[in-house]
Write a protein that holds these residues in place. Structure first.
Motif, PDB file in Angstrom:
ATOM      1  N   PRO A   1      26.361   8.191  -8.476  1.00  0.00           N
ATOM      2  CA  PRO A   1      27.340   7.471  -9.438  1.00  0.00           C
ATOM      3  C   PRO A   1      27.230   7.669 -10.634  1.00  0.00           C
ATOM      4  O   PRO A   1      25.823   7.153 -10.676  1.00  0.00           O
ATOM      5  N   ALA A   2      27.369   8.640 -11.666  1.00  0.00           N
ATOM      6  CA  ALA A   2      26.782   8.572 -12.488  1.00  0.00           C
ATOM      7  C   ALA A   2      28.258   9.448 -13.099  1.00  0.00           C
ATOM      8  O   ALA A   2      28.896  10.219 -13.044  1.00  0.00           O
ATOM      9  N   VAL A   3      27.707   9.875 -15.139  1.00  0.00           N
ATOM     10  CA  VAL A   3      28.989  10.667 -15.593  1.00  0.00           C
ATOM     11  C   VAL A   3      26.900  11.935 -15.408  1.00  0.00           C
ATOM     12  O   VAL A   3      26.346  11.345 -16.318  1.00  0.00           O
ATOM     13  N   TYR A   4      27.743  13.363 -15.220  1.00  0.00           N
ATOM     14  CA  TYR A   4      27.313  13.927 -14.951  1.00  0.00           C
ATOM     15  C   TYR A   4      27.384  15.348 -16.055  1.00  0.00           C
ATOM     16  O   TYR A   4      28.322  14.943 -16.129  1.00  0.00           O
ATOM     17  N   TYR A   5      26.401  15.691 -16.498  1.00  0.00           N
ATOM     18  CA  TYR A   5      25.896  16.598 -17.671  1.00  0.00           C
ATOM     19  C   TYR A   5      25.821  18.225 -17.785  1.00  0.00           C
ATOM     20  O   TYR A   5      24.766  17.274 -16.940  1.00  0.00           O
ATOM     21  N   CYS A   6      26.399  19.258 -18.429  1.00  0.00           N
ATOM     22  CA  CYS A   6      25.261  19.948 -18.305  1.00  0.00           C
ATOM     23  C   CYS A   6      24.889  20.753 -19.833  1.00  0.00           C
ATOM     24  O   CYS A   6      24.857  19.604 -21.164  1.00  0.00           O
ATOM     25  N   SER A   7      24.195  20.805 -19.685  1.00  0.00           N
ATOM     26  CA  SER A   7      23.233  21.062 -20.926  1.00  0.00           C
ATOM     27  C   SER A   7      23.034  22.999 -20.915  1.00  0.00           C
ATOM     28  O   SER A   7      22.500  23.302 -19.101  1.00  0.00           O
ATOM     29  N   VAL A   8      22.014  23.396 -21.881  1.00  0.00           N
ATOM     30  CA  VAL A   8      21.128  24.585 -21.804  1.00  0.00           C
ATOM     31  C   VAL A   8      20.076  24.014 -22.221  1.00  0.00           C
ATOM     32  O   VAL A   8      19.421  22.264 -22.418  1.00  0.00           O
ATOM     33  N   GLY A   9      19.082  24.980 -21.838  1.00  0.00           N
ATOM     34  CA  GLY A   9      17.384  24.732 -22.252  1.00  0.00           C
ATOM     35  C   GLY A   9      16.483  25.835 -22.233  1.00  0.00           C
ATOM     36  O   GLY A   9      17.015  26.885 -22.111  1.00  0.00           O
ATOM     37  N   ASP A  10      15.302  24.875 -22.508  1.00  0.00           N
ATOM     38  CA  ASP A  10      14.267  26.002 -21.633  1.00  0.00           C
ATOM     39  C   ASP A  10      13.307  25.793 -20.334  1.00  0.00           C
ATOM     40  O   ASP A  10      13.047  25.004 -20.056  1.00  0.00           O
ATOM     41  N   TYR A  11      14.283  26.361 -19.069  1.00  0.00           N
ATOM     42  CA  TYR A  11      14.202  26.486 -18.219  1.00  0.00           C
ATOM     43  C   TYR A  11      12.023  26.685 -17.708  1.00  0.00           C
ATOM     44  O   TYR A  11      11.815  25.839 -17.481  1.00  0.00           O
ATOM     45  N   ASN A  12      11.602  27.544 -18.764  1.00  0.00           N
ATOM     46  CA  ASN A  12       9.783  27.736 -18.544  1.00  0.00           C
ATOM     47  C   ASN A  12       9.291  26.449 -19.024  1.00  0.00           C
ATOM     48  O   ASN A  12       7.800  26.417 -18.754  1.00  0.00           O
ATOM     49  N   ASN A  13      10.364  25.826 -19.609  1.00  0.00           N
ATOM     50  CA  ASN A  13       9.294  23.982 -20.049  1.00  0.00           C
ATOM     51  C   ASN A  13       8.589  23.364 -18.886  1.00  0.00           C
ATOM     52  O   ASN A  13       9.646  23.501 -18.301  1.00  0.00           O
ATOM     53  N   ASP A  14       7.692  23.142 -18.528  1.00  0.00           N
ATOM     54  CA  ASP A  14       7.256  22.328 -17.827  1.00  0.00           C
ATOM     55  C   ASP A  14       8.011  21.162 -17.539  1.00  0.00           C
ATOM     56  O   ASP A  14       8.850  20.241 -16.772  1.00  0.00           O
ATOM     57  N   ASP A  15       8.790  19.953 -18.640  1.00  0.00           N
ATOM     58  CA  ASP A  15       9.215  18.988 -19.051  1.00  0.00           C
ATOM     59  C   ASP A  15      11.234  19.529 -19.363  1.00  0.00           C
ATOM     60  O   ASP A  15      11.048  19.542 -20.770  1.00  0.00           O
ATOM     61  N   TYR A  16      11.934  20.253 -18.768  1.00  0.00           N
ATOM     62  CA  TYR A  16      13.330  21.123 -18.941  1.00  0.00           C
ATOM     63  C   TYR A  16      13.991  19.745 -20.381  1.00  0.00           C
ATOM     64  O   TYR A  16      14.836  19.956 -20.721  1.00  0.00           O
ATOM     65  N   SER A  17      14.012  18.556 -19.122  1.00  0.00           N
ATOM     66  CA  SER A  17      14.125  17.772 -20.597  1.00  0.00           C
ATOM     67  C   SER A  17      14.313  17.005 -21.203  1.00  0.00           C
ATOM     68  O   SER A  17      14.985  17.714 -22.515  1.00  0.00           O
ATOM     69  N   THR A  18      13.296  17.712 -22.658  1.00  0.00           N
ATOM     70  CA  THR A  18      12.429  17.544 -23.137  1.00  0.00           C
ATOM     71  C   THR A  18      13.595  19.161 -24.180  1.00  0.00           C
ATOM     72  O   THR A  18      13.420  19.257 -25.899  1.00  0.00           O
ATOM     73  N   THR A  19      13.842  19.778 -23.517  1.00  0.00           N
ATOM     74  CA  THR A  19      13.981  21.031 -24.212  1.00  0.00           C
ATOM     75  C   THR A  19      15.906  21.063 -24.241  1.00  0.00           C
ATOM     76  O   THR A  19      16.545  21.670 -24.318  1.00  0.00           O
ATOM     77  N   ALA A  20      16.538  20.366 -23.504  1.00  0.00           N
ATOM     78  CA  ALA A  20      17.617  20.180 -23.597  1.00  0.00           C
ATOM     79  C   ALA A  20      18.744  19.736 -24.381  1.00  0.00           C
ATOM     80  O   ALA A  20      17.913  18.891 -25.130  1.00  0.00           O
ATOM     81  N   GLY A  21      20.034  20.388 -24.996  1.00  0.00           N
ATOM     82  CA  GLY A  21      20.978  19.883 -26.092  1.00  0.00           C
ATOM     83  C   GLY A  21      22.060  20.628 -25.456  1.00  0.00           C
ATOM     84  O   GLY A  21      22.441  21.265 -24.275  1.00  0.00           O
ATOM     85  N   CYS A  22      22.850  21.092 -26.460  1.00  0.00           N
ATOM     86  CA  CYS A  22      24.245  21.195 -26.692  1.00  0.00           C
ATOM     87  C   CYS A  22      25.138  20.119 -25.132  1.00  0.00           C
ATOM     88  O   CYS A  22      25.876  21.464 -24.140  1.00  0.00           O
ATOM     89  N   TRP A  23      25.054  19.233 -25.586  1.00  0.00           N
ATOM     90  CA  TRP A  23      25.829  18.686 -24.039  1.00  0.00           C
ATOM     91  C   TRP A  23      27.133  18.618 -24.335  1.00  0.00           C
ATOM     92  O   TRP A  23      27.769  18.570 -24.999  1.00  0.00           O
ATOM     93  N   GLY A  24      27.825  18.605 -22.587  1.00  0.00           N
ATOM     94  CA  GLY A  24      29.449  19.195 -22.411  1.00  0.00           C
ATOM     95  C   GLY A  24      29.633  17.860 -23.026  1.00  0.00           C
ATOM     96  O   GLY A  24      29.135  16.546 -23.107  1.00  0.00           O
ATOM     97  N   GLN A  25      30.756  17.360 -22.279  1.00  0.00           N
ATOM     98  CA  GLN A  25      31.409  15.504 -22.740  1.00  0.00           C
ATOM     99  C   GLN A  25      31.076  15.383 -21.246  1.00  0.00           C
ATOM    100  O   GLN A  25      31.085  13.831 -21.469  1.00  0.00           O
ATOM    101  N   GLY A  26      30.677  15.803 -20.113  1.00  0.00           N
ATOM    102  CA  GLY A  26      30.480  14.766 -18.715  1.00  0.00           C
ATOM    103  C   GLY A  26      31.490  14.555 -18.023  1.00  0.00           C
ATOM    104  O   GLY A  26      32.796  15.151 -18.317  1.00  0.00           O
ATOM    105  N   THR A  27      30.909  14.550 -16.970  1.00  0.00           N
ATOM    106  CA  THR A  27      32.182  14.759 -15.425  1.00  0.00           C
ATOM    107  C   THR A  27      32.027  12.957 -14.753  1.00  0.00           C
ATOM    108  O   THR A  27      30.679  13.419 -14.328  1.00  0.00           O
TER     109      THR A  27
END
Length: 121
Positions: A89-115
């Motif tokens: 359980p959590a609020v799940y968010y979608c993002s865009v980013g750089d898939y080729n980065n080993d740490d995708y998290s550091t490139t993620a942005g443009c968040w939605g409102q969550g579900t």
């Protein structure tokens, strides 16, 4: 880029949900889309990401149970969640980013409102 998530809800432990994220705007600037989740008081946690070509990667905690896939024609990314656990359980968010980065998290942005995803035991 604008992202709109949907599909969250209440499900029993062991059940399934499918989340959707529809993108609009300059999505071609990004080669990846991904899902994160956040519990109040905690940092946002990486769940899964998918490249424009369909390659995918997952957090260890959701491997085998969750599947990320996309429909490029609809500019929509999905997260199919099976065998939901009490710790999902959590609020799940979608993002865009750089898939080729080993740490995708550091490139993620443009968040939605969550579900919101809630799991009952």
């Amino acid at each position: 880029v604008q992202l709109v998530e949907s599909g969250g809800g209440l499900v029993q432990a062991g059940g399934s949900l499918r989340l959707s994220c529809t993108a609009s705007g300059n999505t071609f600037d990004y080669n990846g889309m991904g899902w994160f989740r956040q519990i109040p008081g905690n940092e946002r946690e990486f769940v899964a990401a998918i490249s424009s070509a369909g390659s995918s990667k997952y957090a260890e905690s959701v491997k085998v149970r969750f599947t990320i896939y996309r429909d490029n024609a609809k500019e929509t990314v999905y997260l199919k969640m099976n065998n939901l656990k009490p710790w999902d359980p959590a609020v799940y968010y979608c993002s865009v980013g750089d898939y080729n980065n080993d740490d995708y998290s550091t490139t993620a942005g443009c968040w939605g409102q969550g579900t919101q995803v809630t799991v009952s035991s």
